[in-house]
Design an enzyme around this catalytic site. Structure first.
Site, mmCIF file in Angstrom:
data_model
loop_
_atom_site.group_PDB
_atom_site.id
_atom_site.type_symbol
_atom_site.label_atom_id
_atom_site.label_comp_id
_atom_site.label_asym_id
_atom_site.label_seq_id
_atom_site.Cartn_x
_atom_site.Cartn_y
_atom_site.Cartn_z
ATOM 1 N N HIS A 170 -8.585 3.173 -0.656
ATOM 2 C CA HIS A 170 -9.088 2.401 -2.259
ATOM 3 C C HIS A 170 -7.760 1.442 -2.667
ATOM 4 O O HIS A 170 -6.663 2.850 -3.224
ATOM 5 C CB HIS A 170 -9.934 3.296 -3.119
ATOM 6 C CG HIS A 170 -10.271 3.067 -4.048
ATOM 7 N ND1 HIS A 170 -11.093 2.524 -4.010
ATOM 8 C CD2 HIS A 170 -10.018 3.162 -5.209
ATOM 9 C CE1 HIS A 170 -11.814 2.450 -5.939
ATOM 10 N NE2 HIS A 170 -11.426 2.584 -6.641
ATOM 11 N N CYS A 198 0.810 3.557 3.516
ATOM 12 C CA CYS A 198 1.248 2.081 4.765
ATOM 13 C C CYS A 198 1.933 1.646 5.018
ATOM 14 O O CYS A 198 2.298 1.037 5.514
ATOM 15 C CB CYS A 198 -0.424 2.420 5.529
ATOM 16 S SG CYS A 198 -1.233 0.307 5.187
ATOM 17 N N CYS A 205 -5.284 0.863 6.430
ATOM 18 C CA CYS A 205 -4.982 2.616 6.973
ATOM 19 C C CYS A 205 -6.165 2.569 5.738
ATOM 20 O O CYS A 205 -6.413 4.704 5.178
ATOM 21 C CB CYS A 205 -4.041 2.532 5.709
ATOM 22 S SG CYS A 205 -3.922 2.769 4.182
ATOM 23 N N CYS A 220 0.657 -1.338 0.179
ATOM 24 C CA CYS A 220 -0.064 -0.010 -0.094
ATOM 25 C C CYS A 220 0.643 1.489 0.231
ATOM 26 O O CYS A 220 1.652 1.810 1.163
ATOM 27 C CB CYS A 220 -0.827 -0.001 1.175
ATOM 28 S SG CYS A 220 -1.875 1.528 1.818
ATOM 29 N N HIS A 239 -10.279 -2.315 -7.599
ATOM 30 C CA HIS A 239 -12.111 -3.506 -7.517
ATOM 31 C C HIS A 239 -11.330 -4.865 -7.943
ATOM 32 O O HIS A 239 -10.293 -4.809 -8.389
ATOM 33 C CB HIS A 239 -12.573 -2.870 -8.686
ATOM 34 C CG HIS A 239 -13.267 -1.797 -7.945
ATOM 35 N ND1 HIS A 239 -13.481 -0.390 -8.567
ATOM 36 C CD2 HIS A 239 -14.823 -1.989 -7.459
ATOM 37 C CE1 HIS A 239 -13.954 0.520 -7.890
ATOM 38 N NE2 HIS A 239 -15.008 -0.117 -7.165
ATOM 39 N N CYS A 264 -7.798 -1.094 1.245
ATOM 40 C CA CYS A 264 -6.009 -1.775 2.171
ATOM 41 C C CYS A 264 -6.523 -1.619 3.870
ATOM 42 O O CYS A 264 -7.578 -0.662 4.420
ATOM 43 C CB CYS A 264 -5.257 -0.606 2.436
ATOM 44 S SG CYS A 264 -3.905 -1.204 3.713
ATOM 45 N N CYS A 271 -7.109 -5.220 -18.868
ATOM 46 C CA CYS A 271 -8.057 -4.414 -18.357
ATOM 47 C C CYS A 271 -7.422 -3.194 -18.500
ATOM 48 O O CYS A 271 -8.145 -1.938 -18.236
ATOM 49 C CB CYS A 271 -8.278 -4.801 -17.003
ATOM 50 S SG CYS A 271 -7.378 -5.274 -15.570
#
Length: 130
Positions: free
Chosen positions: A98, A46, A95, A43, A101, A92, A61
């Site tokens: 976002h 964090c 923390c 992440c 998906h 996450c 994609c």
């Protein structure tokens, strides 16, 4: 949990927009889309370990895709009903950043495709042993 002022000071504008406001980076633009080094994706906010390079695949994609996570306890799964569809948002668990998906159209062995914004990730290369 850290407040918005903390994240605005720590993150650049695009990373803040995606990780703290649930945005999406433009497809085919992320720095980790065609990244193939061995290591761990964490992440960006964090440093929580999320995915390994062995779990990454080219899904076509437009965003980095992974067929599994290091540990699903590191990821929160939320129902996202925005944009006139139902999807599973991933964040996450440490923390609340976002990430992107997850979809049920990935390769085996999981059948999952974690579609992740590059700006939500950092990368730590594996050290080469001699």
């Amino acid at each position: 949990m850290k407040d918005n002022k903390y994240w605005q000071q720590k993150l650049d504008e695009e990373t803040y927009r995606v990780t703290r406001q649930g945005g999406t980076e433009y497809p085919h633009t992320g720095k980790y889309l065609h990244h193939d080094a061995a290591g761990v994706y964490t992440c960006v906010c964090c440093k929580q370990p999320l995915f390994t390079s062995q779990q990454k695949f080219d899904s076509g994609c437009g965003w980095p895709a992974f067929f599994d996570s290091i540990n699903n306890a590191n990821i929160r799964f939320l129902v996202d009903e925005s944009h006139g569809m139902v999807r599973t948002e991933i964040r996450c668990a440490h923390c609340d950043a976002h990430l992107g998906h997850v979809f049920n159209d990935g390769p085996q062995p999981t059948g999952q495709r974690y579609c992740v914004n590059s700006v939500s990730l950092d990368f730590s290369a594996e050290e080469q042993s001699n």
